[in-house]
Design a protein around this motif. Structure first.
Motif: not given
Length: 155
Positions: A72-77
């Motif tokens: 699942a796409t997730a943009s996170l740092t």
């Protein structure tokens, strides 16, 4: 090991990255598929006591009607030394890979000496309802079940 889901179940476990991790996806591994089964992955930050606090990410649904790795796409740092809470939301009873008991930390619920492992926080939430924007820790949600294995894919 593995862990069967349950409709409306939301499980969280703590994770502390050793270094900065820039994510582009989260993943689970479906070992026993169930027709029409879905899941969503969530990431919560922590409050000053290390308990889950603000929702940082909730993914789109992943299809658990077939076996295999589900991304699942997730943009996170994620930052080193910070406590994050990784979790999975289930719509049904599909079975996912899980961490062995010794691979995740015990959760301190403030109840003194424990004789059983306390590995996850478990809450019931209708799958169609969005994950809570703020967790609102309840010690009664501490559970001895193993934590679903959630993989982080670096960007």
């Amino acid at each position: 090991t593995t862990l069967a889901g349950a409709a409306g179940r939301l499980d969280l476990f703590p994770f502390v990255p050793r270094g900065e991790v820039v994510l582009d996806a989260l993943a689970v591994n479906c070992t026993t598929a169930v027709a029409s089964a879905l899941a969503k992955l969530v990431v919560y930050g922590s409050d000053a006591f290390g308990r889950p606090d603000a929702l940082l990410a909730e993914t789109a649904t992943v299809d658990l009607s077939t076996t295999g790795a589900k991304f699942a796409t997730a943009s996170l740092t994620l930052l080193p030394g910070q406590i994050y809470w990784l979790g999975v939301r289930h719509s049904s009873t599909a079975t996912l890979s899980a961490w062995n008991t010794q691979c995740t930390p015990d959760i301190n619920g403030g109840a003194g000496i424990q004789t059983t492992a306390r590995k996850i926080l478990r809450r019931t939430l209708t799958f169609a309802t969005a994950a809570p924007a703020t967790w609102g820790f309840l010690s009664a949600e501490i559970n001895s079940a193993t934590a679903t294995a959630i993989w982080l894919r670096q960007a």
